[in-house]
Scaffold this motif. Structure first.
Motif, PDB file in Angstrom:
ATOM      1  N   ILE A 161       0.799  -1.115   0.129  1.00 29.17           N
ATOM      2  CA  ILE A 161      -0.140   0.139  -0.036  1.00 29.17           C
ATOM      3  C   ILE A 161       0.805   1.145  -0.033  1.00 29.17           C
ATOM      4  N   SER A 162       1.885   1.200   0.896  1.00 28.48           N
ATOM      5  CA  SER A 162       2.894   2.245   0.779  1.00 28.48           C
ATOM      6  C   SER A 162       3.415   2.615  -0.712  1.00 28.48           C
ATOM      7  N   SER A 163       3.967   1.463  -1.265  1.00 29.89           N
ATOM      8  CA  SER A 163       4.240   1.889  -2.674  1.00 29.89           C
ATOM      9  C   SER A 163       3.361   2.359  -3.516  1.00 29.89           C
ATOM     10  N   MET A 164       2.091   1.907  -3.484  1.00 28.94           N
ATOM     11  CA  MET A 164       1.185   2.197  -4.352  1.00 28.94           C
ATOM     12  C   MET A 164       0.666   3.516  -4.247  1.00 28.94           C
ATOM     13  N   GLU A 165       0.722   3.915  -2.850  1.00 31.73           N
ATOM     14  CA  GLU A 165       0.300   5.558  -2.666  1.00 31.73           C
ATOM     15  C   GLU A 165       1.453   6.322  -3.114  1.00 31.73           C
ATOM     16  N   THR A 166       2.651   6.013  -3.038  1.00 29.93           N
ATOM     17  CA  THR A 166       3.412   6.803  -3.687  1.00 29.93           C
ATOM     18  C   THR A 166       3.437   6.689  -5.072  1.00 29.93           C
ATOM     19  N   VAL A 167       3.224   5.908  -5.855  1.00 25.87           N
ATOM     20  CA  VAL A 167       2.725   5.888  -7.368  1.00 25.87           C
ATOM     21  C   VAL A 167       1.708   6.699  -7.542  1.00 25.87           C
ATOM     22  N   TYR A 168       0.520   6.416  -6.750  1.00 29.69           N
ATOM     23  CA  TYR A 168      -0.671   7.330  -7.087  1.00 29.69           C
ATOM     24  C   TYR A 168      -0.773   8.678  -6.585  1.00 29.69           C
ATOM     25  N   ASN A 169       0.005   9.039  -5.534  1.00 30.71           N
ATOM     26  CA  ASN A 169      -0.046  10.448  -4.859  1.00 30.71           C
ATOM     27  C   ASN A 169       0.965  11.216  -5.359  1.00 30.71           C
ATOM     28  N   GLN A 170       1.888  10.788  -5.728  1.00 31.58           N
ATOM     29  CA  GLN A 170       3.150  11.411  -6.028  1.00 31.58           C
ATOM     30  C   GLN A 170       3.747  11.344  -7.512  1.00 31.58           C
ATOM     31  N   THR A 171       4.120  10.353  -7.933  1.00 27.97           N
ATOM     32  CA  THR A 171       4.490   9.958  -9.427  1.00 27.97           C
ATOM     33  C   THR A 171       3.729  10.243 -10.502  1.00 27.97           C
ATOM     34  N   ILE A 172       2.567   9.659 -10.493  1.00 25.08           N
ATOM     35  CA  ILE A 172       1.660  10.041 -11.419  1.00 25.08           C
ATOM     36  C   ILE A 172       1.063  11.539 -11.162  1.00 25.08           C
ATOM     37  N   THR A 173       0.826  11.861 -10.084  1.00 22.69           N
ATOM     38  CA  THR A 173       0.157  13.272  -9.751  1.00 22.69           C
ATOM     39  C   THR A 173       0.975  14.685 -10.142  1.00 22.69           C
ATOM     40  N   ASP A 174       2.409  14.206 -10.220  1.00 25.55           N
ATOM     41  CA  ASP A 174       3.453  15.124 -10.376  1.00 25.55           C
ATOM     42  C   ASP A 174       3.378  15.218 -11.935  1.00 25.55           C
ATOM     43  N   THR A 175       3.192  14.287 -12.731  1.00 24.14           N
ATOM     44  CA  THR A 175       2.829  14.324 -14.427  1.00 24.14           C
ATOM     45  C   THR A 175       1.765  15.136 -14.710  1.00 24.14           C
ATOM     46  N   LEU A 176       0.566  14.636 -13.790  1.00 23.99           N
ATOM     47  CA  LEU A 176      -0.839  15.091 -14.113  1.00 23.99           C
ATOM     48  C   LEU A 176      -0.755  16.605 -13.802  1.00 23.99           C
ATOM     49  N   HIS A 177       0.165  17.127 -12.920  1.00 22.50           N
ATOM     50  CA  HIS A 177       0.047  18.523 -12.592  1.00 22.50           C
ATOM     51  C   HIS A 177       0.762  19.342 -13.824  1.00 22.50           C
ATOM     52  N   THR A 178       1.674  18.838 -14.507  1.00 19.81           N
ATOM     53  CA  THR A 178       2.103  19.263 -15.703  1.00 19.81           C
ATOM     54  C   THR A 178       1.203  19.587 -16.953  1.00 19.81           C
ATOM     55  N   ILE A 179       0.487  18.364 -17.015  1.00 21.52           N
ATOM     56  CA  ILE A 179      -0.600  18.262 -17.922  1.00 21.52           C
ATOM     57  C   ILE A 179      -1.772  19.374 -17.843  1.00 21.52           C
ATOM     58  N   TYR A 180      -2.035  19.531 -16.522  1.00 22.53           N
ATOM     59  CA  TYR A 180      -3.045  20.605 -16.361  1.00 22.53           C
ATOM     60  C   TYR A 180      -2.397  21.886 -16.480  1.00 22.53           C
ATOM     61  N   ASN A 181      -1.207  22.141 -16.175  1.00 20.66           N
ATOM     62  CA  ASN A 181      -0.468  23.385 -16.822  1.00 20.66           C
ATOM     63  C   ASN A 181      -0.668  23.511 -18.237  1.00 20.66           C
ATOM     64  N   THR A 182      -0.152  22.485 -18.874  1.00 13.06           N
ATOM     65  CA  THR A 182      -0.204  22.426 -20.420  1.00 13.06           C
ATOM     66  C   THR A 182      -1.619  23.111 -20.944  1.00 13.06           C
ATOM     67  N   GLU A 183      -2.605  22.498 -20.276  1.00 13.82           N
ATOM     68  CA  GLU A 183      -4.099  22.700 -20.694  1.00 13.82           C
ATOM     69  C   GLU A 183      -4.365  24.308 -20.432  1.00 13.82           C
ATOM     70  N   SER A 184      -4.108  24.636 -19.302  1.00 12.15           N
ATOM     71  CA  SER A 184      -4.278  26.126 -18.825  1.00 12.15           C
ATOM     72  C   SER A 184      -3.550  26.940 -19.820  1.00 12.15           C
ATOM     73  N   ALA A 185      -2.209  26.742 -20.118  1.00 18.27           N
ATOM     74  CA  ALA A 185      -1.551  27.596 -21.104  1.00 18.27           C
ATOM     75  C   ALA A 185      -1.864  27.264 -22.593  1.00 18.27           C
ATOM     76  N   ARG A 186      -2.527  26.225 -23.023  1.00 17.65           N
ATOM     77  CA  ARG A 186      -3.201  26.027 -24.450  1.00 17.65           C
ATOM     78  C   ARG A 186      -4.410  27.141 -24.165  1.00 17.65           C
ATOM     79  N   ILE A 187      -5.208  26.997 -23.309  1.00 15.92           N
ATOM     80  CA  ILE A 187      -6.550  27.900 -23.196  1.00 15.92           C
ATOM     81  C   ILE A 187      -6.026  29.420 -23.628  1.00 15.92           C
ATOM     82  N   GLU A 188      -5.187  30.014 -22.605  1.00 10.58           N
ATOM     83  CA  GLU A 188      -4.530  31.259 -22.634  1.00 10.58           C
ATOM     84  C   GLU A 188      -4.121  31.472 -24.185  1.00 10.58           C
ATOM     85  N   TYR A 189      -3.449  30.738 -24.769  1.00 11.70           N
ATOM     86  CA  TYR A 189      -2.601  30.833 -26.187  1.00 11.70           C
ATOM     87  C   TYR A 189      -4.140  30.987 -27.068  1.00 11.70           C
TER      88      TYR A 189
END
Length: 291
Positions: A161-189
């Motif tokens: 569970i500890s390993s899966m929580e790290t994958v779920y809450n940190q590694t994937i979330t970090d990449t998703l954060h960049t994706i959401y920032n990309t979407e916001s930048a696309r809208i502004e453009y």
């Protein structure tokens, strides 16, 4: 004579009273130049900043609404957007795994506690029932062993569970954060791009609009920001997939060994699985570069 003295006394009293009031007046203790003054330039800057934020938020919301209604075009990268949707779906599924594993661990922990209490009850009974002492002792030892194995499996689950929580809450979330920032930048453009297009191509019968100076430059800057964030997101998704598969596969192999040992009653193999899982490091988000 007495009347004149009385009038003189009244005049003297009024004069002294006026002097006292003037002395005690707060104005004499708080000169006008020392009173706090409002920084009008700072207030104006804050008002202007709030105005720009409000206008920008309105334009972005309007852009999203019109896109949803299909009344305005948007910048599209089908391959990139498909990859993002796959990652979002994977993230949701990891969340389900974490939730189910936690629920299983809670039930297993309760069962282990119940088995240990069951074992203790037979041991206490064996102290009083001499005729069935052997049977009670055997049952007690069996249940104690089963409870210990359940505790060991629960320990394996907690590592997993500890390993899966790290994958779920940190590694994937970090990449998703960049994706959401990309979407916001696309809208502004797209907001700037569509403003420029609408100004240059007004409805029939209307004159082209004049946009503020620097609009084209700002649009180009936002385009470059969007492209950079999109490139960063692609790199992160590629690295995430490579490392996520490797890390999770190792964790699953150890968990499968622990489950097989538990359900086959192999206590030694189960203990070995616990030791191996305790040695394994939980996956860290460090393999995703900061961008």
């Amino acid at each position: 004579m007495g009347l004149l003295n009385r009038k003189s006394s009244i005049k003297l009293y009024r004069k002294n009273h006026a002097t006292t009031v003037a002395t005690r007046s707060p104005i004499s203790h708080c000169p006008l130049e020392k009173c706090p003054r409002i920084d009008t330039a700072q207030v104006a800057a804050k008002v202007e900043s709030f105005k720009k934020w409000t206008i920008g938020t309105f334009k972005n919301s309007k852009q999203q609404l019109l896109e949803h209604m299909g009344k305005i075009d948007k910048t599209v990268d089908p391959e990139f957007e498909a990859q993002c949707e796959v990652l979002k779906d994977i993230h949701r599924r990891y969340g389900h795994v974490v939730a189910a594993a936690k629920n299983f661990s809670q039930v297993l922990s309760q069962m282990a506690e119940a088995e240990k209490k069951f074992s203790e009850s037979f041991y206490q009974l064996s102290l009083k029932e001499e005729q069935i002492k052997a049977q009670c002792t055997t049952t007690s030892e069996t249940m104690r062993g089963v409870g210990e194995q359940a505790t060991s499996l629960d320990a394996c689950l907690k590592y997993f569970i500890s390993s899966m929580e790290t994958v779920y809450n940190q590694t994937i979330t970090d990449t998703l954060h960049t994706i959401y920032n990309t979407e916001s930048a696309r809208i502004e453009y797209d907001v700037d791009r569509n403003d420029i297009s609408a100004a240059a191509n007004p409805p029939q019968g209307q004159q082209p609009k004049t946009l503020p100076a620097g609009t084209a430059e700002k649009c180009e800057e936002r385009k470059l920001k969007y492209e950079k964030l999109k490139n960063d997101a692609k790199i992160k998704m590629r690295l995430l997939e490579e490392n996520r598969i490797s890390v999770v596969a190792t964790q699953l192999e150890k968990l499968q060994s622990a489950l097989a040992a538990y359900y086959s009653g192999n206590a030694k193999l189960l203990e070995a699985s616990v030791r191996e899982l305790s040695i394994l490091q939980s996956p860290q988000p460090s393999f995703i570069p900061t961008m």
